[in-house]
Design an enzyme around this catalytic site. Structure first.
Site, PDB file in Angstrom:
ATOM      1  N   CYS A 199       8.061   4.985  16.115  1.00 43.63           N
ATOM      2  CA  CYS A 199       9.322   4.788  16.823  1.00 43.63           C
ATOM      3  C   CYS A 199      10.424   4.668  15.781  1.00 43.63           C
ATOM      4  CB  CYS A 199       9.214   3.504  17.624  1.00 43.63           C
ATOM      5  SG  CYS A 199      10.682   3.100  18.519  1.00 43.63           S
ATOM      6  N   HIS A 250      -0.942  -7.915   3.223  1.00 40.51           N
ATOM      7  CA  HIS A 250      -0.656  -8.532   4.532  1.00 40.51           C
ATOM      8  C   HIS A 250      -1.615  -8.095   5.630  1.00 40.51           C
ATOM      9  CE1 HIS A 250       1.826  -5.263   6.606  1.00 40.51           C
ATOM     10  NE2 HIS A 250       1.764  -4.808   5.385  1.00 40.51           N
ATOM     11  N   ALA A 256       0.826  -1.211   0.000  1.00 39.43           N
ATOM     12  CA  ALA A 256       0.000   0.000   0.000  1.00 39.43           C
ATOM     13  C   ALA A 256       0.862   1.263   0.000  1.00 39.43           C
ATOM     14  CB  ALA A 256      -0.933  -0.007   1.200  1.00 39.43           C
ATOM     15  N   THR A 257       2.078   1.166   0.503  1.00 35.69           N
ATOM     16  CA  THR A 257       2.957   2.343   0.471  1.00 35.69           C
ATOM     17  C   THR A 257       3.247   2.729  -0.974  1.00 35.69           C
ATOM     18  OG1 THR A 257       3.954   1.764   2.597  1.00 35.69           O
ATOM     19  CG2 THR A 257       5.257   3.187   1.139  1.00 35.69           C
TER      20      THR A 257
HETATM   21  N1  PLP Z   1      -1.932   2.565   5.131  1.00 30.56           N
HETATM   22  C1  PLP Z   1      -2.341   2.118   6.325  1.00 30.56           C
HETATM   23  C2  PLP Z   1      -3.572   2.663   6.927  1.00 30.56           C
HETATM   24  C3  PLP Z   1      -1.599   1.140   6.992  1.00 30.56           C
HETATM   25  O1  PLP Z   1      -2.007   0.705   8.195  1.00 30.56           O
HETATM   26  C4  PLP Z   1      -0.413   0.644   6.382  1.00 30.56           C
HETATM   27  C5  PLP Z   1       0.435  -0.345   7.070  1.00 30.56           C
HETATM   28  O2  PLP Z   1       0.614  -0.306   8.267  1.00 30.56           O
HETATM   29  C6  PLP Z   1      -0.046   1.139   5.123  1.00 30.56           C
HETATM   30  C7  PLP Z   1      -0.829   2.097   4.531  1.00 30.56           C
HETATM   31  C8  PLP Z   1       1.193   0.647   4.407  1.00 30.56           C
HETATM   32  O3  PLP Z   1       0.954  -0.628   3.872  1.00 30.56           O
HETATM   33  P1  PLP Z   1       2.145  -1.544   3.292  1.00 30.56           P
HETATM   34  O4  PLP Z   1       2.776  -2.182   4.484  1.00 30.56           O
HETATM   35  O5  PLP Z   1       1.459  -2.541   2.415  1.00 30.56           O
HETATM   36  O6  PLP Z   1       3.061  -0.670   2.539  1.00 30.56           O
END
Ligand code: PLP
Length: 387
Positions: free
Chosen positions: A329, A205, A72-73
């Site tokens: 952190c 994940h 998602a990043t």
């Molecule tokens: N957006 C939200 C709300 C999340 O909780 C996370 C992961 O913690 C991400 C984006 C990032 O996802 P990814 O780990 O697939 O890059």
């Protein structure tokens, strides 16, 4: 005695589903490049296309709307595009309006970091639609179109944002909307068209698939971001690079199964409410951030005066229970949670948020086990506070 270990840190990552693992193993055994035209390559391609279909269905679109990414990043980085391609038009983005409690991968602004405006939230953590409306009214169209990035559910508090209303405002101002739906998938029904957003991100994940896979979903095929990675033309040119077939196959199976979890929503919410009531009995001064508004059913952010979140996380870990601190952190240094800060919590309390996020199949016994641990940690860390 070995304690049963409890994973009450579901929002950080769900357990890999057996079916997802099995699909990954089959895909690994194939080990061909999905762009190869020979039969092994076509088999690898089959895993990807089946997954694309499942991921699209989760948010109500066909497979051609799904762009696979590393997570998602990366999906957010792709969506936060300096120009939006609409049919044959290329529309520059003048300003990115970002909810104050977004995940850091969105809050950073990505390719739009140099034109970023934060949209405040209220004391409950819900985006301030009035403030958004004022910002949009003041938007200077000569710089380009406005874009909004607003998450469906916050990862720290579980608070839900009125994404459809916000999207309507942006559309009235000729703009585009990206929605991070990572934490909502599998916990709420999500339909990209009902939300009225242009782009939506999903992470594998968080729904029982493997780490290292995700997707950006387009509401319409003719409204697209500018590609982030160019090269070999994979993912129809939106995301070059040889596909991670095994991860995508596992993601697809998790997406196929995720809709089944939706039935568990009410029972998880009941468990979360029991947990909060139990905590409140033991620790009357604990606040649950965002508890006055609609939240994800499995999430509670407990703000405990006088306890550094990191200390509590370690104390729970010693009891065999995984929870997380709301605070980010880095390099061993605790920084206050930007989410709690945006909600108006003072600095000392913003470093005292303990996020508890329950798995869908949490049991009564596990809730009791957690409360027993909470009581003993409370007596140890705040001997004068426990009721
Ligand atoms: N957006 C939200 C709300 C999340 O909780 C996370 C992961 O913690 C991400 C984006 C990032 O996802 P990814 O780990 O697939 O890059």
């Amino acid at each position: 005695m070995v304690k049963t270990s409890l994973n009450f840190d579901e929002n950080a990552g769900a357990k890999l589903l057996e079916a997802a693992k099995a699909a990954m193993i089959s895909a690994l055994e194939c080990s061909a490049n999905a762009s190869s035209v020979h039969s092994s390559g076509r088999r690898a391609r089959g895993f990807i296309e089946a997954a694309r279909d499942h991921v699209g269905r989760v948010v109500g679109v066909g497979k051609d709307h799904v762009i696979f990414t590393s997570g998602a990043t990366e999906a957010a980085a792709l969506a936060l595009s300096p120009v939006i391609l609409k049919g044959r038009e290329s529309l520059p983005v003048g300003q990115l309006y970002v909810g104050a409690t977004e995940h850091p991968c969105v809050l950073s602004g990505g390719r739009l970091a140099d034109r970023l405006t934060i949209v405040p939230v209220d004391a409950n953590g819900v985006v301030d639609l009035e403030a958004l409306s004022v910002l949009l009214d003041g938007h200077d169209m000569s710089t380009g179109v406005p874009m909004l990035a607003l998450m469906l559910a916050n990862n720290e508090t579980g608070v839900l944002h009125p994404v459809a209303e916000a999207a309507r405002l942006v559309k009235d101002h000729g703009g585009f909307v990206f929605c991070d739906a990572v934490q909502a998938i599998g916990r709420l029904p999500v339909d990209i068209n009902a939300l009225g957003v242009d782009f939506l991100s999903i992470s594998s994940h968080k729904i029982g698939g493997p780490q290292g896979a995700g997707a950006l979903v387009l509401a319409r095929e003719d409204i697209r971001p500018k590609p982030l990675l160019t090269g070999g033309g994979q993912e129809r040119g939106y995301r070059a690079g040889t596909e991670n077939v095994a991860a995508i196959a596992g993601f697809g199976v998790a997406a196929e199964q995720v809709m089944n979890h939706l039935e568990d929503v009410e029972s998880v919410a009941r468990m979360r409410d029991r947990l909060e009531a139990g905590i409140q009995r033991i620790s009357p001064d604990v606040q649950f951030a965002g508890a006055q508004v609609a939240r994800l059913p499995n999430t509670t952010m407990c703000v405990v005066p006088g306890i550094a979140a990191e200390t509590a996380v370690i104390a729970f870990d010693l009891e065999g229970i995984a929870v997380s601190s709301g605070a980010a952190c880095s390099s061993g240094k605790i920084s206050p949670s930007h989410v709690l800060q945006a909600m108006g919590f003072p600095a000392e309390l913003s470093s005292s948020g303990i996020r508890v996020s329950l798995p869908a199949d949490v049991s009564d016994v596990e809730i009791e086990q957690f409360l027993t641990a909470w009581r003993s940690i409370e007596y140890r860390l705040r001997p004068n506070q426990a009721a």
